[in-house]
Design an enzyme around this catalytic site. Structure first.
Site, short mmCIF file in Angstrom:
data_model
loop_
_atom_site.label_atom_id
_atom_site.label_comp_id
_atom_site.label_asym_id
_atom_site.label_seq_id
_atom_site.Cartn_x
_atom_site.Cartn_y
_atom_site.Cartn_z
N PRO A 1 -15.54 18.97 6.01
CG PRO A 1 -17.86 18.96 6.30
CD PRO A 1 -16.79 18.76 5.26
N GLY A 2 -15.05 18.54 9.51
CA GLY A 2 -14.92 17.55 10.57
C GLY A 2 -15.60 18.08 11.82
NE ARG A 3 -12.35 22.38 15.23
CZ ARG A 3 -11.25 22.05 15.92
NH1 ARG A 3 -11.34 21.74 17.19
NH2 ARG A 3 -10.07 22.04 15.33
CB CYS B 1 2.60 10.14 36.26
SG CYS B 1 1.74 8.98 37.30
CD GLU B 2 3.32 13.82 30.71
OE1 GLU B 2 3.44 15.02 30.39
OE2 GLU B 2 3.65 12.88 29.99
#
Ligand code: LLP
Length: 430
Positions: free
Chosen positions: A274-276, A342-343
């Site tokens: 598990p991570g999240r 800048c996107e």
């Protein structure tokens, strides 16, 4: 459950007001709650405490040494996908026999490093990788412990970029070819078959795909036992989802009972990655409003935090709840929360109804503990944020803010360019 809450209309992490952290460490910054990390890990562990298992926290979701050390101190192992993650895990004190190594592109150097460290097992993703690991182990005069990662062709019903268990994904060995691959593994002198592995995707909010995958793995385990292959470790990967918005993911206890029901009669040690579900809701990204701007079609709130700090909204269109650090009586307005990059893809939220913001206001981007800092970058030569771990009323810097000097410190200018630009003619003639 998490420990970010309002007290008298001010957002706190445990007993620390977020505004105090902003004053002390600046913004943007990541803030993690120790109590939440501890609680989530323990709940996951306890859900399986009646069956033999190892909880191998997925380093990619949050790879800070302090966080890895915390889970190791609670008895956890780790799931890694690179030599760098192995290096981190060992620096954090994770025991090698609790480390599993997945990933479709392990290099010879990485394989040899993992063999030297004596990790529990490689989760092998192709037959070429199997041969490569066998020859590295042969060169070192040892045997490599392995599992084959199979691709069960189950739809995890999540974002296409984070689905991994479908036939069309690059991961694992397709389940129909798995028996043949195990037969090959059995005949290799420097391979010891230890287990079977599968990971079908991330942010799963239903139990059924996990159960479907497991049913397929069980059939495979039976077929393998028929050819004399004994599976001692069954690695079921990670993937359990969390609440970002209106999702209703299963609680780890529901997930655990569904899995345990499906496994009855099987005597393997289970591995989870598990991570999240452990770190996601234990961390936030705090930013400050620099400007607000009205155009003919939109209202923008421009923060000092951007897509380089948290790329999930730009990359996957992910939702992160955004809340003001100080709750004040203000009119609501529809805004896009954006950063200085800048996107036009640089946004943290779009078309969000929020109390009207002013320059200097602090905001918390919630649920940013998983795949937040670990996916951050230096795009636009922006130093990466500090990471702060709060425990009760203490705040600890677990990663300092990068400096501009840090950002250029690995670069060098070749000798043929060493004449200082100051000596070049000034185009303005001055
Ligand atoms: N094991 C393996 C082999 C994995 O590939 C992953 C995640 C995990 C375990 C942990 O999965 P979790 O429990 O965290 O769902 N960057 C994306 C998520 C990518 C997941 C990649 N693999 C995001 O921000 O949503």
């Amino acid at each position: 459950m998490h420990h970010f809450h309002y007290r008298d209309n001010e957002l706190f992490c445990e007993d620390v007001p977020l505004s105090q952290l902003a004053d002390e460490f600046g913004t943007p910054c990541y803030v993690y709650s120790h109590a939440t990390l501890h609680h989530h890990f323990t709940v996951f562990e306890q859900a399986f405490d009646d069956v033999p298992h190892i909880t191998c926290f997925s380093v990619k979701s949050n790879s800070n040494l302090a966080i890895l050390r915390l889970f190791a101190s609670l008895g956890g192992g780790v799931d890694i996908v690179s030599g760098g993650e192995l290096y981190r895990a060992r620096r954090a004190g994770v025991p090698p026999r609790k480390i599993v190594y997945s990933g479709v592109g392990k290099t010879k150097e990485e394989i040899e490093f993992a063999l030297r460290e004596g990790i529990l097992m490689f989760n092998i993703e192709s037959t070429q990788e199997l041969e490569a690991i066998n020859s590295s182990a042969a060169g070192m005069g040892i045997r490599a412990s392995i599992a084959l990662r199979v691709n069960p062709d189950v739809d995890p019903k999540t974002h296409p970029y984070i689905s991994t268990g479908l036939k069309k994904n690059k991961f694992g060995i397709d389940i129909e070819s798995a028996v043949k691959a195990y037969e090959r593994a059995k005949n290799l002198d420097h391979i010891e078959i230890l287990g079977l592995d599968c990971h079908i995707g991330s942010q799963l909010t239903e139990i059924s795909p996990f159960v479907d995958a497991l049913k397929r793995l069980r059939l495979l385990i039976e077929r393998l036992s028929g050819i004399g292959v004994n599976i001692r470790f069954l690695d079921l990967g990670g993937g359990l989802g969390i609440v970002y918005d209106q999702e209703t993911p299963p609680h780890p206890h529901e997930y655990a009972s569904a899995i345990k029901e499906e496994l009855s009669g099987l005597s393997c040690t289970l591995i989870f990655e598990p991570g999240r579900v452990i770190v996601g809701n234990a961390g936030i990204l705090m930013g400050k409003v620099l400007y607000t701007k009205r155009t003919l079609s939109k209202n923008f709130v421009i923060l000092d935090a951007a897509m380089n700090d948290l790329v999930r909204p730009s990359l996957y269109g992910s939702y992160h709840h955004i809340q003001p650090v100080f709750r004040r009586e203000r009119e609501m307005e529809m805004v896009d929360i954006v950063g200085p990059i800048c996107e036009s893809g640089d946004f943290l939220a779009r078309d969000r109804s929020l109390p009207m913001m002013q320059p200097g206001d602090l905001v918390a981007v919630m649920s940013a503990g998983a795949y937040g800092f670990s996916m951050s970058s230096n795009y636009n030569t922006r130093p990466r944020c500090p990471e702060i771990l709060v425990r009760g009323s203490e705040a600890h810097v677990i990663r300092r803010r990068e400096t501009w000097e840090d950002l250029v410190s690995l670069e060098s200018i070749p000798v043929f360019l060493t004449a200082p630009p100051e000596s070049a003619p000034d185009p303005t003639g001055r």
